[in-house]
Write an enzyme that holds these catalytic residues in place. Structure first.
Site, PDB file in Angstrom:
ATOM      1  N   GLN A  96       0.810  -1.209   0.000  1.00 37.88           N
ATOM      2  CA  GLN A  96       0.000   0.000   0.000  1.00 37.88           C
ATOM      3  C   GLN A  96       0.842   1.257   0.000  1.00 37.88           C
ATOM      4  O   GLN A  96       2.039   1.234   0.309  1.00 37.88           O
ATOM      5  CB  GLN A  96      -0.948   0.003   1.198  1.00 37.88           C
ATOM      6  CG  GLN A  96      -0.262  -0.126   2.542  1.00 37.88           C
ATOM      7  CD  GLN A  96      -1.263  -0.339   3.677  1.00 37.88           C
ATOM      8  OE1 GLN A  96      -1.521   0.581   4.448  1.00 37.88           O
ATOM      9  NE2 GLN A  96      -1.801  -1.552   3.789  1.00 37.88           N
ATOM     10  N   HIS A  98       0.161   5.608   1.025  1.00 39.59           N
ATOM     11  CA  HIS A  98      -0.720   6.646   1.531  1.00 39.59           C
ATOM     12  C   HIS A  98      -0.422   7.950   0.782  1.00 39.59           C
ATOM     13  O   HIS A  98       0.744   8.301   0.598  1.00 39.59           O
ATOM     14  CB  HIS A  98      -0.515   6.845   3.028  1.00 39.59           C
ATOM     15  CG  HIS A  98      -0.655   5.582   3.823  1.00 39.59           C
ATOM     16  ND1 HIS A  98      -1.763   4.772   3.742  1.00 39.59           N
ATOM     17  CD2 HIS A  98       0.190   4.976   4.697  1.00 39.59           C
ATOM     18  CE1 HIS A  98      -1.607   3.731   4.536  1.00 39.59           C
ATOM     19  NE2 HIS A  98      -0.429   3.831   5.124  1.00 39.59           N
ATOM     20  N   GLU A 133       3.457   7.822   8.895  1.00 36.54           N
ATOM     21  CA  GLU A 133       3.263   7.014  10.090  1.00 36.54           C
ATOM     22  C   GLU A 133       4.590   6.462  10.607  1.00 36.54           C
ATOM     23  O   GLU A 133       5.592   6.390   9.887  1.00 36.54           O
ATOM     24  CB  GLU A 133       2.282   5.870   9.824  1.00 36.54           C
ATOM     25  CG  GLU A 133       2.658   4.966   8.667  1.00 36.54           C
ATOM     26  CD  GLU A 133       1.503   4.082   8.205  1.00 36.54           C
ATOM     27  OE1 GLU A 133       0.341   4.534   8.258  1.00 36.54           O
ATOM     28  OE2 GLU A 133       1.775   2.948   7.792  1.00 36.54           O
ATOM     29  N   HIS A 261       4.758   0.184   0.984  1.00 44.20           N
ATOM     30  CA  HIS A 261       5.133  -0.594   2.155  1.00 44.20           C
ATOM     31  C   HIS A 261       4.091  -1.666   2.420  1.00 44.20           C
ATOM     32  O   HIS A 261       3.006  -1.662   1.826  1.00 44.20           O
ATOM     33  CB  HIS A 261       5.274   0.302   3.393  1.00 44.20           C
ATOM     34  CG  HIS A 261       4.001   0.988   3.798  1.00 44.20           C
ATOM     35  ND1 HIS A 261       3.545   2.145   3.203  1.00 44.20           N
ATOM     36  CD2 HIS A 261       3.057   0.660   4.738  1.00 44.20           C
ATOM     37  CE1 HIS A 261       2.409   2.510   3.759  1.00 44.20           C
ATOM     38  NE2 HIS A 261       2.092   1.621   4.692  1.00 44.20           N
ATOM     39  N   ARG A 280      -4.069   0.497  -2.600  1.00 45.70           N
ATOM     40  CA  ARG A 280      -3.521  -0.859  -2.555  1.00 45.70           C
ATOM     41  C   ARG A 280      -3.112  -1.351  -3.946  1.00 45.70           C
ATOM     42  O   ARG A 280      -3.698  -0.969  -4.952  1.00 45.70           O
ATOM     43  CB  ARG A 280      -4.545  -1.823  -1.960  1.00 45.70           C
ATOM     44  CG  ARG A 280      -4.955  -1.474  -0.534  1.00 45.70           C
ATOM     45  CD  ARG A 280      -6.024  -2.409  -0.006  1.00 45.70           C
ATOM     46  NE  ARG A 280      -6.403  -2.065   1.367  1.00 45.70           N
ATOM     47  CZ  ARG A 280      -7.322  -1.182   1.691  1.00 45.70           C
ATOM     48  NH1 ARG A 280      -8.002  -0.559   0.732  1.00 45.70           N
ATOM     49  NH2 ARG A 280      -7.591  -0.916   2.952  1.00 45.70           N
TER      50      ARG A 280
END
Length: 395
Positions: A96, A98, A133, A261, A280
């Site tokens: 995926q 972001h 993140e 990642h 994804r």
């Protein structure tokens, strides 16, 4: 209240562990479901509640943003800017990416205009925020993070001898730059029909052969593990293109927006900007949108030696260098000595192990492993002591 315990949401995703969160933190799992994530924050897809009253954290915050956050965070973000999770993966999560903030805003607006419901399976953008993140390992934690150096990608594909992809590998060797990597990754992830079948068939044969290097052995082992869960998925090639890494308990890594990642196995604390945007490309039964993922990916290799974060010891706490201002993350070790911490905005403390008491003025709360508290900016400072370890989420 300036200090209160949180009642948090458990997300029962299929890849989650049925035992890890329960074993580590005593969270009941009466239905024996996969407990994938425990969310601490005010995101609408899993908002925490005030344990004493049952009020939504978002409702409590909205009553007085300035008291909760202070003027800077209120002006800069207007809401709690981070989301803290316990993430427990028993099987691999999807490959995926972001989106960055600008593309998240545009994508969210575009899909709203198209009338795609927020919870629709084919919805890419659940909100208008980016999602950088950080992961802090609670157990040994396997993952993939960012593109390998291009020479390593070429070496791994050549060792695997995937003849069907010889043309793509040759083209990458002729263009050892971000454009060449984008073309190569796009071609692999977009394989269809007979060529996809042939490439995967050759990969299955390669999985049976002994590796010639430790890097190839590691990449192949990841691919073999993925095959057990997602046979015939093009994501089985991901470990040959993405850095593989295993964090030991107490180690951490950062993941930038627009970085491909996947989390593979293990339990950790994950802190991120408050977003649920995921694009994804493989290792999933969920909606895949490869062109949109490609449009949201930076094709810049990451040196595998630079993935782990090195914490800085600051006044008795371990502080992790975070390159964004949405969130910060520290580890606090509670001792018999009462220690103080000043606030610059709202914070969430999560007890990782042992016990600790947190005090604001004359209000004191006791935490055991798996419990968390919210502390508003109006507290200005708090004290903690005990024999536990606390994770500190703030911005």
């Amino acid at each position: 209240m300036p200090l209160f315990k949180l009642k948090n949401v458990i997300q029962n995703y299929s890849w989650g562990s049925k035992k890890s969160i329960s074993d580590l933190f005593g969270v009941r799992n009466a239905k024996h479901e996969p407990q994938a994530e425990l969310w601490m924050g005010a995101h609408p897809n899993g908002c925490s509640k005030v344990a004493e009253t049952g009020e939504l954290l978002s409702d409590v915050i909205s009553q007085d943003n300035n008291a909760m956050f202070g003027s800077y965070t209120t002006f800069r973000f207007g809401e709690l800017p981070f989301l803290l999770k316990v993430l427990a993966a028993e099987s691999p999560l999807s490959i995926q990416v972001h989106p960055c903030k600008e593309k998240a805003q545009k994508g969210f607006e575009r899909e709203n205009k198209q009338g795609i419901p927020i919870q629709a399976a084919n919805r890419n953008y659940k909100d208008a925020n980016h999602k950088p993140e950080m992961v802090y390992a609670l157990t040994f934690y396997k993952a993939m993070n960012g593109f390998r150096p291009i020479d390593d990608i070429i070496a791994l594909f050549e060792q695997a001898q995937i003849d069907t992809l010889a043309g793509e590998v040759a083209a990458l060797k002729d263009q050892l730059n971000t454009h060449g990597l984008k073309t190569f990754f796009s071609a692999i992830m977009s394989l269809q029909g007979k060529r996809k079948e042939a490439a995967l068939s050759e990969l299955y044969q390669a999985q049976k052969k002994p590796a010639k290097t430790s890097m190839a052995r590691d990449a192949m082992q990841y691919s073999i593990e993925f095959t057990q869960h997602y046979k015939d998925d093009i994501g089985l090639f991901a470990p040959f293109m993405l850095n593989t890494i295993e964090l030991a308990p107490g180690e951490a890594m950062f993941l930038h927006s627009e970085t491909p990642h996947a989390y593979v196995k293990g339990t950790g604390l994950e802190i991120m900007a408050s977003s649920d945007n995921v694009l994804r490309a493989g290792l999933t039964s969920k909606y895949i949108d490869v062109p949109e993922l490609i449009n949201n990916t930076k094709f810049t290799p990451i040196d595998p030696d630079n993935i782990k974060l090195s914490p800085i010891l600051k006044e008795g706490r371990l502080s992790y260098p975070i390159p964004v201002d949405d969130f910060g993350f520290d580890i606090l070790s509670a001792t018999d000595k009462n220690q103080s911490q000043f606030l610059r905005s709202a914070e969430i403390l999560f007890c990782i192990e042992g016990r600790a008491t947190v005090t604001v003025d004359d209000r004191q709360l006791s935490l055991k492993a798996g419990e968390s508290v919210f502390i508003s900016y109006s507290s200005h400072s708090y004290q903690y002591q005990g024999n536990g370890v606390l994770a500190r989420a703030y911005n």
